[in-house]
Design a protein around this motif. Structure first.
Motif, short mmCIF file in Angstrom:
data_model
loop_
_atom_site.label_atom_id
_atom_site.label_comp_id
_atom_site.label_asym_id
_atom_site.label_seq_id
_atom_site.Cartn_x
_atom_site.Cartn_y
_atom_site.Cartn_z
N UNK A 333 36.34 47.61 29.78
CA UNK A 333 36.25 48.08 31.60
C UNK A 333 35.27 47.00 32.17
N UNK A 334 33.93 47.11 31.32
CA UNK A 334 32.93 46.42 31.81
C UNK A 334 33.51 45.09 32.17
N UNK A 335 33.70 44.84 31.20
CA UNK A 335 33.94 43.24 30.86
C UNK A 335 35.26 42.64 32.43
N UNK A 336 35.68 43.37 32.31
CA UNK A 336 37.01 43.64 33.35
C UNK A 336 36.15 43.85 34.87
N UNK A 337 35.51 44.85 34.71
CA UNK A 337 34.95 45.04 35.92
C UNK A 337 33.95 44.17 36.60
N UNK A 338 33.62 42.88 35.47
CA UNK A 338 32.95 42.17 36.20
C UNK A 338 33.63 40.70 36.12
N UNK A 339 34.08 41.01 35.30
CA UNK A 339 35.36 39.24 35.94
C UNK A 339 36.02 39.84 37.10
N UNK A 340 36.18 40.71 37.41
CA UNK A 340 36.95 41.06 39.21
C UNK A 340 35.85 40.64 40.10
N UNK A 341 34.41 40.84 40.13
CA UNK A 341 33.44 40.46 40.24
C UNK A 341 33.33 38.88 40.38
N UNK A 342 33.48 38.37 39.19
CA UNK A 342 33.34 36.66 39.70
C UNK A 342 34.73 36.18 40.25
N UNK A 343 35.95 36.74 40.31
CA UNK A 343 36.79 36.30 40.75
C UNK A 343 36.98 36.07 42.12
N UNK A 344 36.38 37.69 42.78
CA UNK A 344 36.03 37.44 44.07
C UNK A 344 34.64 36.16 44.48
N UNK A 345 33.82 35.94 43.70
CA UNK A 345 32.70 35.46 44.28
C UNK A 345 32.89 33.91 44.43
N UNK A 346 34.45 33.53 43.67
CA UNK A 346 35.19 32.21 43.05
C UNK A 346 35.12 31.92 44.81
N UNK A 347 35.54 32.89 45.70
CA UNK A 347 36.18 31.91 47.12
C UNK A 347 34.78 31.33 47.86
N UNK A 348 33.66 32.59 47.55
CA UNK A 348 32.42 32.20 48.08
C UNK A 348 31.12 31.22 47.83
N UNK A 349 31.78 30.78 46.64
CA UNK A 349 30.68 29.72 46.13
C UNK A 349 31.77 28.56 46.24
N UNK A 350 33.02 29.24 46.95
CA UNK A 350 34.10 27.68 47.00
C UNK A 350 33.70 27.25 48.21
N UNK A 351 33.74 27.90 49.48
CA UNK A 351 32.76 27.57 50.90
C UNK A 351 32.69 26.76 51.47
N UNK A 352 31.02 26.61 50.30
CA UNK A 352 29.99 25.55 50.73
C UNK A 352 30.75 24.45 50.30
#
Length: 475
Positions: A333-352
């Motif tokens: 579940x820790x792997x999945x939880x961190x993966x969810x965080x990375x999934x949403x962070x993609x949009x923020x890193x993509x913004x620049x």
């Protein structure tokens, strides 16, 4: 429709490797005084604590999870010492950038200059006529490396998501509730990791279609919470029952050290966020203290997780420490939880990169096609990061390559050269010039050797690397 109008209405030019969707520049600059540290006025400006949180958030991401393998590539003694040195040098370069930005704000009576503006004004102030005539290339170079770095981050996210989801799914049949006496399990083969990347592609395309920064701020909050909980659980694991470290090498073979450098500089590459964070503070004079305190915390976290992760998993440590977590439901579940965080962070890193690239295309399109062109360019950019991830499906090599190619330029090569160009005509001590030259040479050597070694390892691996479906990861 001009590019300038598009930028003013639809995009906020942070020129940063971290985006804070909640904040945007104020339009009122009438109260700006020459030489002042205050940039955008009082509305919505951040406190020292909020700035510190943004600084920590922008520096702690996937690069942190790759540091245990980086320590392995440098050695148990050489790894943490090198991380400390690189951290000190990287923070010093951040300070150089802030100093040069303040210099040009006072000199040109401007309320704010970003990274690209600072480099451009530095070239304009040079005694060389050729540099002055090509000063606009300074901003273009910074924008280029920002685009490469941010799209590289997004490619890393593709590999990270694919590796972790593949491992969770393959081990589902042997996952238990016992996290202490974990045994090797027979994995259930599934599709190739590249197919997992393609499976994530349409969802990430839909995610980047969200152009409202306030909506993205909700995803940013979810990402921060999930990643924080995951990191606490990872630390809780690696500090338990640490094996005897005497069999681990203190200094690794020099051939693998460039891979360490690329991963380390990838983790420390947060220089693009420094000026926007300083600009949004209520009291910017506090920023130098916050910068050094915040980066000291970041460096301590990097060194501690890098060393503890390597001590805990030894030679079997993988490109992301999440891939070494035990095969029980808690850590799955820790792997999945961190993966969810990375999934949403993609949009923020993509913004620049989006706000740098998209206006170029939209400003040249008919007005009735602007939205369509915008969405098409976004789709193409996400597909590009997916293609890059499928070409280099090894997480450790993607991180090292991105760090060596672009992060070293932004974090180590450009700032010292900028200081020389900016202050040489005003008088600089030979010792300062020597220091700046050494830092730039260090960054350039890391750029060349790190890129070469990463590509060489990709083309012809020197040793059998531990894949994400290795049963030994669950012992």
């Amino acid at each position: 429709m001009s590019t300038q109008r598009l930028r003013n209405e639809d995009y906020h030019d942070y020129s940063s490797t971290d985006v804070s969707p909640e904040d945007s520049p104020s339009e009122g600059l009438s109260n700006f005084a020459p030489g002042s540290y205050q940039r955008f006025g009082d509305n919505n400006n951040t406190t020292w604590f909020q700035t510190l949180i943004h600084l920590l958030k922008g520096n702690i991401g996937t690069g942190l999870l790759g540091l245990p393998l980086a320590v392995k590539n440098a050695g148990l003694l050489m790894g943490p010492l090198s991380l400390l040195v690189i951290g000190i040098v990287a923070v010093h370069c951040m300070g150089i950038l802030v100093k040069c930005a303040h210099h040009f704000c006072r000199r040109l009576n401007k309320p704010f200059v970003d990274y690209g503006d600072t480099v451009m004004h530095g070239l304009e102030s040079s005694s060389s006529g050729w540099l002055r005539s090509h000063a606009h290339w300074g901003r273009l170079v910074v924008d280029f490396f920002l685009i490469v770095t941010q799209l590289g981050f997004c490619s890393v996210y593709f590999v990270f998501l694919a590796d972790n989801f593949k491992q969770v799914i393959e081990a589902a049949n042997g996952t238990t509730n016992n996290c202490h006496n974990n045994e090797t399990v027979v994995l259930m083969p599934t599709m190739d990791s590249r197919l997992y990347m393609l499976a994530f592609l349409p969802f990430l395309v839909l995610l980047v279609f969200i152009r409202n920064l306030r909506v993205l701020s909700i995803f940013s909050l979810l990402a921060n919470i999930s990643m924080l909980v995951s990191l606490v659980m990872i630390y809780q694991l690696v500090i338990q029952r640490i094996p005897d470290p005497r069999h681990l090498p203190l200094v690794a073979p020099w051939k693998t050290y460039p891979l360490f450098f690329g991963t380390a500089i990838f983790a420390f590459e947060g220089i693009g966020m420094v000026l926007p964070l300083e600009n949004r503070m209520k009291n910017p004079r506090q920023f130098p203290v916050i910068l050094y305190v915040g980066m000291a915390i970041v460096t301590a976290v990097y060194i501690s997780l890098g060393c503890l992760g390597y001590l805990q998993f030894g030679a079997s440590v993988q490109g992301s420490i999440t891939l070494n977590l035990p095969n029980c439901w808690l850590y799955q579940s820790v792997k999945l939880l961190y993966s969810i965080g990375i999934f949403f962070t993609y949009a923020l890193q993509f913004y620049v990169p989006a706000e740098i690239i998209i206006p170029f295309f939209v400003s040249r399109a008919p007005e009735h096609c602007e939205l369509l062109v915008d969405l098409c360019v976004r789709t193409a950019m996400v597909c590009l990061t997916c293609v890059l991830a499928t070409l280099i499906p090894r997480l450790d090599l993607v991180i090292s390559l991105v760090g060596s190619v672009s992060s070293s330029a932004l974090a180590l090569i450009i700032p010292p050269l900028l200081e020389i160009i900016t202050f040489y005509s005003e008088g600089m001590s030979p010792l300062t010039i020597l220091k700046d030259a050494l830092i730039s040479i260090l960054g350039f050597m890391g750029f060349v050797v790190g890129t070469y070694e990463a590509l060489a390892e990709l083309i012809q691996p020197r040793s059998s690397h531990i894949t994400t479906h290795s049963p030994s990861a669950f012992i």
